[in-house]
Design an enzyme around this catalytic site. Structure first.
Site, short mmCIF file in Angstrom:
data_model
loop_
_atom_site.label_atom_id
_atom_site.label_comp_id
_atom_site.label_asym_id
_atom_site.label_seq_id
_atom_site.Cartn_x
_atom_site.Cartn_y
_atom_site.Cartn_z
N LYS A 1 0.84 -1.21 0.00
CA LYS A 1 0.00 0.00 0.00
C LYS A 1 0.87 1.26 0.00
CE LYS A 1 -3.50 2.81 0.51
NZ LYS A 1 -4.54 3.08 -0.46
N LYS B 1 -0.92 11.67 5.78
CA LYS B 1 -0.63 10.55 6.69
C LYS B 1 0.13 9.44 5.93
CE LYS B 1 -4.29 7.66 7.09
NZ LYS B 1 -3.99 6.39 6.42
P1 NAP Z 1 -13.24 8.43 7.01
O1 NAP Z 1 -14.37 8.73 6.09
O2 NAP Z 1 -12.72 9.53 7.86
O3 NAP Z 1 -13.72 7.20 7.94
C1 NAP Z 1 -12.96 6.70 8.98
C2 NAP Z 1 -13.92 6.09 9.99
O4 NAP Z 1 -13.14 5.49 11.00
C3 NAP Z 1 -14.83 7.12 10.62
O5 NAP Z 1 -16.16 6.81 10.28
C4 NAP Z 1 -14.55 6.98 12.12
O6 NAP Z 1 -15.69 6.72 12.89
C5 NAP Z 1 -13.75 5.71 12.24
N1 NAP Z 1 -12.70 5.84 13.26
C6 NAP Z 1 -11.56 6.58 13.19
N2 NAP Z 1 -10.83 6.42 14.30
C7 NAP Z 1 -11.52 5.57 15.09
C8 NAP Z 1 -11.29 5.02 16.38
N3 NAP Z 1 -10.19 5.32 17.08
N4 NAP Z 1 -12.22 4.17 16.89
C9 NAP Z 1 -13.33 3.87 16.19
N5 NAP Z 1 -13.61 4.34 14.97
C10 NAP Z 1 -12.70 5.18 14.43
O7 NAP Z 1 -11.99 7.83 6.24
P2 NAP Z 1 -11.94 6.90 4.93
O8 NAP Z 1 -11.71 7.76 3.73
O9 NAP Z 1 -13.06 5.93 4.96
O10 NAP Z 1 -10.53 6.14 5.19
C11 NAP Z 1 -10.41 5.02 6.07
C12 NAP Z 1 -9.06 4.35 5.84
O11 NAP Z 1 -8.99 3.89 4.48
C13 NAP Z 1 -7.84 5.25 6.05
O12 NAP Z 1 -6.80 4.53 6.64
C14 NAP Z 1 -7.48 5.67 4.62
O13 NAP Z 1 -6.11 6.00 4.51
C15 NAP Z 1 -7.83 4.41 3.84
N6 NAP Z 1 -8.16 4.60 2.42
C16 NAP Z 1 -9.01 5.61 2.02
C17 NAP Z 1 -9.31 5.75 0.66
C18 NAP Z 1 -10.24 6.84 0.16
O14 NAP Z 1 -10.26 7.08 -1.06
N7 NAP Z 1 -11.02 7.49 1.01
C19 NAP Z 1 -8.75 4.88 -0.28
C20 NAP Z 1 -7.92 3.85 0.16
C21 NAP Z 1 -7.63 3.73 1.52
P3 NAP Z 1 -16.85 7.75 13.29
O15 NAP Z 1 -17.64 7.97 12.03
O16 NAP Z 1 -17.65 7.01 14.29
O17 NAP Z 1 -16.18 8.99 13.78
#
Ligand code: NAP
Length: 290
Positions: free
Chosen positions: A170, A238
């Site tokens: 990744k 990050k």
């Molecule tokens: P996001 O929309 O901010 O969602 C992250 C979720 O994780 C939030 O809903 C949050 O919950 C939950 N969370 C964070 N910290 C937590 C904790 N300590 N305990 C419990 N729940 C927690 O982010 P995302 O875009 O989905 O990304 C998630 C991961 O996938 C990241 O590592 C990112 O680098 C990776 N990723 C993202 C993409 C993309 O295009 N977005 C692509 C590939 C990989 P709450 O809603 O309850 O606050």
């Protein structure tokens, strides 16, 4: 097979929905009720904590943010390890540092939990249409057991190697996509400042060696001035931080990654952290004049 899913944000929500649509019994937990609501409406069972999810499931996925969050979900109070039944497989799909994944995996192993690190590429669109690319590190038997669930979320799941190896793949992906976004933004800014239509440039280049999915998809979003996330700039910061820390640890020269990491630092510092990483174009424009 009883399945759990923790972390229902931009990526986790559609990934969990795709598991549910595959006919699997699904239990979910998220910190915020509004994150859980769409899954409960679709027929998933809600739990009060990560430990409660783990207590009722054979496989538990998490899709949160950074290593500290995975650590909390996996090993913290009310976390997966606390409730885990014997033989539980825990699959973290967040993007975190390889060393952190390895360390969490080792500590979970001591508690009888097998962990796979399984970060993804393909963005929100891939998460919605079940077209993610999944890069996996960990135990081969656990990988084989989880493969039918990976197939609900992605078009390809590859076992790269042992614990942390999925996160290494990744990090390589983030080098390519981060540098790619910066390259497209630079090219479009170059066209703009030269008085040439960046849309026409994109159209022409899509037919040549410079073709890339980044030029096609991210390039179109730059032209549309669509900076809604997608993939938030702070998340890419990050990821480039993970790359640079590994570069430091391994004594690696990564000049393009270093420049890209600086770009995302500046985006976050300029208050653009919650915008999509394609908003990099705006930053370059603001530093280049009319
Ligand atoms: P996001 O929309 O901010 O969602 C992250 C979720 O994780 C939030 O809903 C949050 O919950 C939950 N969370 C964070 N910290 C937590 C904790 N300590 N305990 C419990 N729940 C927690 O982010 P995302 O875009 O989905 O990304 C998630 C991961 O996938 C990241 O590592 C990112 O680098 C990776 N990723 C993202 C993409 C993309 O295009 N977005 C692509 C590939 C990989 P709450 O809603 O309850 O606050």
């Amino acid at each position: 097979m009883k399945v759990g899913f923790i972390g229902l944000g931009i990526m986790g929500r559609p990934m969990a929905l795709n598991i549910l649509k595959g006919g699997f019994e699904l239990t979910v937990w998220a910190r915020r009720a509004e994150s859980m609501a769409p899954l409960l409406e679709a027929g998933a069972k809600g739990a009060a904590s990560a430990a409660e999810v783990a207590a009722g499931c054979d496989v538990v996925f998490s899709m949160v943010a950074d290593a500290a969050d995975v650590e909390q979900v996996a090993l913290g109070a009310g976390g997966v390890a606390e409730g885990a039944r014997a033989g539980l497989i825990y699959v973290d799909m967040s993007t975190i540092a390889p060393a952190a994944a390895e360390s969490i995996s080792a500590r979970l192993k001591d508690k009888g939990v097998t962990m796979l690190d399984a970060p993804v590429s393909g963005g929100e669109v891939g998460a919605i249409n079940g077209g993610l690319t999944i890069m996996v590190g960990g135990d081969a038997d656990a990988f084989a057991k989880v493969e039918p669930l990976f197939a609900r979320m992605g078009k390809a799941a590859t076992l790269i190697g042992g614990p942390g190896a999925g996160q290494v793949a990744k990090a390589c992906n983030q080098i390519l996509t981060g540098v790619g976004v910066l390259a497209v933004a630079e090219a479009f800014n170059f066209a703009r400042k030269s008085g040439v239509d960046a849309g026409k440039v994109r159209e022409a280049l899509l037919g040549g060696f410079a073709y890339s999915r980044i030029l096609e998809n991210h390039g179109q979003r730059m032209l549309d001035r669509n900076f809604k996330p997608g993939f938030k700039a702070w998340m890419h910061q990050k990821d480039m931080n993970i790359v640079m820390q590994e570069a430091h640890r391994l004594g690696l020269m990564l000049p393009s990654s270093a420049a890209t990491a600086q770009l995302f630092n500046a985006m976050v510092g300029s208050g653009m952290g919650e915008e999509d990483s394609v908003a990099a174009l705006k930053l370059l424009e603001s530093l280049s004049g009319e």
